[in-house]
Scaffold this active site. Structure first.
Site, PDB file in Angstrom:
ATOM      1  N   ASP A   5      13.486  -2.868   5.230  1.00 28.94           N
ATOM      2  CA  ASP A   5      13.534  -3.253   6.634  1.00 28.94           C
ATOM      3  C   ASP A   5      12.632  -4.480   6.783  1.00 28.94           C
ATOM      4  O   ASP A   5      11.905  -4.876   5.863  1.00 28.94           O
ATOM      5  CB  ASP A   5      13.098  -2.104   7.552  1.00 28.94           C
ATOM      6  CG  ASP A   5      13.669  -2.281   8.969  1.00 28.94           C
ATOM      7  OD1 ASP A   5      14.091  -3.415   9.298  1.00 28.94           O
ATOM      8  OD2 ASP A   5      13.676  -1.315   9.743  1.00 28.94           O
TER       9      ASP A   5
HETATM   10  C1  NOJ Z   1      14.325  -3.883  12.190  1.00 29.01           C
HETATM   11  C2  NOJ Z   1      15.087  -2.609  12.420  1.00 29.01           C
HETATM   12  O1  NOJ Z   1      14.277  -1.498  12.137  1.00 29.01           O
HETATM   13  C3  NOJ Z   1      16.357  -2.501  11.595  1.00 29.01           C
HETATM   14  O2  NOJ Z   1      17.079  -1.388  12.021  1.00 29.01           O
HETATM   15  C4  NOJ Z   1      17.165  -3.753  11.702  1.00 29.01           C
HETATM   16  O3  NOJ Z   1      18.337  -3.619  10.944  1.00 29.01           O
HETATM   17  C5  NOJ Z   1      16.331  -4.923  11.214  1.00 29.01           C
HETATM   18  N1  NOJ Z   1      15.149  -5.051  12.051  1.00 29.01           N
HETATM   19  C6  NOJ Z   1      17.104  -6.224  11.201  1.00 29.01           C
HETATM   20  O4  NOJ Z   1      17.329  -6.679  12.470  1.00 29.01           O
END
Ligand code: NOJ
Length: 754
Positions: free
Chosen positions: A297
């Protein structure tokens, strides 16, 4: 042109097989697939051989184009890395024109011309927005959920996107956590079905088609269980609970062929997910045989430093890659450190090769080496976005997702000649209604508001008296008067209340789950008029609704229902559609009950309100143990009756099928759909077992006065659990079976497994 070289490689990989098998007709399917795999392997081998270490590391790097901001921004000039062949993928870019520009640089200006992946958070629709994922799950309609993801993939892929960061398959039992809105709720069985449907919808059966995209199971793992519901917070749980409750939807995603996994932000039992070898290698690759790639993430490798797990970026990179991470989202850690780590012997060349290759493999499977512009077509983009049939599907999904929580004296459906006062901060809203994580959904007025939906359905607004009454979340009561006046002039009051889209979702934890601002106060004022009161809720999570449940005659949980939400709500209000949604998550009475979920354990002192002496029991002094609305709950305009729960036997051996049948009758005056739910309880176990576990469901449509026999077949595999020694198997003994309309209201029978 650089890409020509890749064509050549592709051709060389195919050549040896051309003589031995007819690739075009595929007479022998198995032989054909195995040849295809060999060609792929040969191509990837040759490509890997040509790549420098730097280029391989480049594949593991993912940066945001910054068109959307979905995390802390970093000052990285990704275009420089792109030109140097040091970028494997870009995210947060969403137009065919934009991706073409960038793909062109990758293909024409880098040494090997390796195409990019384009990732984006396509969660519940891309341009045509469907209900939030929790709402979709409330439909219990897997075909429809698959279709919604399919349409999202159609739209996203037409804008150059070939990778979605979805589905989120985190089980969540704490509505304080704002991201309950993005998942399928609290239950393992339902979560597994939804995970499969979504992966299938996004990826289809052939990744190389121009309209299928890579899916990503996230956030691995147990992100949905942060202490106190605070986003990103610590998770500490037994391996049994992890495997029983939180891992199965991820495993289901692997079984459904998901291409990528995303690590979670949280630590699990002391080890951050992005440095967690137990999760990423031991379970994911070795136990489950996952063959795609793992992305972190957003900056979650960097975050292992504040977690207190890594002393600096270099160590964080070492821990992440060695744990099994293949791609670094936005952190730049792999980019800056892998070469040194290899030189110092802290990371093996094989590990870097494996990471790069798994990413290249997905590019191959998408067909990008054959045609890097496969997903980039401005004409298709124009023709695809917001197609009328997609909007129709979004309306249908929205109708199916809504849950009727209360309907005293059959107040709903409304008759069209009633004068309604349409009141509330969300009554005319066309921005919040598409919810959080709404990809390219429009917040400039193209979504259908409830007002518009009703106006369209009635063909005029002459029976609607509108008054906003208050804002979503401030303390201004100055418009109450006007709302009360509107209520007084109407036959029925319809109040549209809820959260703003920023109040649920990422980094949107709340400790108070009441309607925000002065909405409750407004309801109280309107109640005083004595008019019949309908409350429509737009929100991303279970709210605490004891007060609303007391004063309203009818309550409809509409979630954030998407582009066509207002039209769908109107359909339900006026009986054009009979509500059929069922809660995928328990609604508590108050925050103090949280976490509260249906498949809890009994304890040694289960509270029984019928017993006279109630002191030393597991209960609260100030509130009932029961939730306000249980898991699986949802009313219909018609009534359903369950009778004759019958099992084909009373005792079963481990290899016998257990047949369970029930008669469902539509005893009301409307046609309608019911989700028939099957639960089981294992009465005694070598580790204690939950009071109920969902083991099956079926959505049945019955005309008024019709009856149908509904049957389920399970066997001992469905009764397996993690035993004391962590083996996964069923244990002989006595079981209860329940079939009914929600987790609380059921018929009961029993059987013995011998
Ligand atoms: C953070 C989020 O937790 C995740 O779900 C998401 O896919 C990413 N950012 C990318 O935007």
């Amino acid at each position: 042109m650089k890409h020509k070289h890749l064509y050549l490689l592709l051709l060389i990989s195919i050549l040896p097989f051309l003589t031995s098998c007819d690739l075009s007709t595929g007479n022998n399917q198995t032989e054909f697939s195995s040849k295809k795999d060999q060609i792929r392997e040969t191509f990837l081998d040759s490509l890997m051989q040509e790549m420098t270490l730097e280029e391989k590391i480049g594949q593991t790097v993912l940066f945001s184009a910054g068109w959307n901001v979905t995390g802390p921004t970093l000052d990285e000039n990704y275009i420089i890395y792109l030109r140097d062949g040091m970028l494997g993928a870009i995210f947060n870019m969403h137009s065919a024109k934009g991706s073409k520009e960038f793909q062109k640089i990758a293909v024409e200006e880098t040494r090997l011309g390796i195409p990019l992946l384009f990732g984006y958070d396509v969660i519940h629709g891309h341009k045509t927005i469907f209900p939030i994922s929790l709402g979709e799950a409330a439909s219990w309609d897997m075909e429809m959920i698959e279709k919604a993801s399919r349409i999202a993939a159609e739209e996203a892929s037409s804008t150059g996107i070939n990778w979605t960061f979805a589905p989120m398959v985190d089980i969540a039992r704490d509505p304080r956590w704002g991201r309950v809105s993005e998942g399928a709720g609290e239950d393992v069985y339902l979560g597994v079905q939804v995970a499969k449907a979504r992966v299938q919808g996004f990826q289809g059966n052939d990744l190389s088609k121009y309209n299928t995209i890579l899916a990503c199971a996230k956030h691995y793992a147990a992100y949905g269980a942060p202490i106190a519901g605070r986003d990103y917070n610590t998770v500490d749980m037994s391996e049994r609970e992890l495997r029983t409750t939180y891992l199965p939807p991820f495993k289901a995603a692997v079984d459904a062929g998901v291409s990528t996994f995303m690590t979670a932000f949280n630590e699990l039992n002391g080890v951050p997910a992005s440095g967690n070898k137990f999760l990423l290698t031991d379970i994911l690759r070795e136990e489950w045989g996952f063959e795609g790639f793992v992305v972190t993430d957003y900056t979650s490798i960097n975050e292992m430093i504040p977690h207190g797990f890594s002393k600096d970026e270099k160590q964080a990179g070492e821990q992440a890659i060695n744990a099994g991470v293949d791609m670094d989202m936005q952190g730049g850690i792999f980019l800056r450190n892998l070469e040194t780590l290899l030189a110092e012997g802290k990371v093996s060349e094989k590990r870097i090769n494996d990471a790069a290759r798994s990413i290249l493999d997905m590019k191959y499977q998408l067909g990008l080496f054959e045609d890097p512009y496969r997903y980039i077509d401005t004409q298709r983009e124009k023709e695809t976005l917001s197609k009328p049939k997609y909007l129709e599907a979004a309306r249908d999904m929205a109708r199916k997702s809504m849950v009727l929580l209360k309907n005293d004296n059959q107040l709903l459906p409304l008759s069209k000649n009633k004068k309604i006062a349409l009141i509330g901060p969300l009554a005319k809203d066309d921005r919040e209604i598409i919810g959080s994580w709404a990809a390219q959904g429009d917040r400039t007025g193209t979504a259908i508001s409830v007002f518009e939906g009703i106006d369209d359905l009635l063909g005029s607004d002459k029976n609607i008296i509108y008054a906003k009454g208050c804002e979503i979340n401030d303390d201004d009561q100055s418009n109450f008067k006007q709302a009360v006046l509107a209520a007084k002039q109407a036959d029925v009051v319809v109040m549209v209340m809820g959260e703003s889209h920023q109040m649920s979702g990422e980094a949107a934890s709340r400790t108070n789950l009441d309607l925000p601002g002065v909405q409750k106060e407004l309801i109280a004022e309107i109640k005083k008029t004595g008019k019949p009161l309908v409350i429509i809720l737009m929100n991303g999570r279970p709210l605490t609704l004891e007060y609303e449940n007391k004063v309203a005659d009818a309550i409809l949980e509409a979630w954030w229902s998407g582009t066509m939400g207002g039209a769908a709500i109107a359909d339900l209000l006026y009986g054009e559609y009979n509500p059929s949604g069922k809660l995928p998550i328990t609604f508590p009475r108050n925050v103090g009950q949280i976490p509260i979920y249906y498949n809890a354990k009994n304890t040694g002192r289960p509270y029984n309100p019928v017993l006279p002496h109630n002191t030393y029991w597991s209960r609260y002094l100030d509130v009932d143990n029961s939730p306000l609305y249980p898991f699986g709950y949802g009313l219909s305009y018609t009534s359903f009756e369950y009778t004759d729960l019958i099992l084909n036997k009373q005792e079963y051996s481990f290899d016998e099928d257990i047949n369970i049948r029930v008669t469902l009758s539509n005893t009301g005056k409307y046609d309608g759909e019911e989700v028939v739910q099957l639960y089981v309880q294992d009465l005694v176990g070598n580790v204690t077992r939950p009071l109920k576990e969902l083991k099956g469901f079926e959505k049945v449509y019955l005309k008024s006065s019709e009856s149908q026999l509904v049957s389920f077949t399970i066997n001992s595999d469905d009764l397996a659990f993690y035993n004391l020694d962590m083996s996964f198997k069923a244990e002989a003994g006595e079981f209860k079976v329940f079939v009914g309309t929600n987790s609380d209201d059921v018929l009961e029978s029993k059987f013995i497994l011998k």
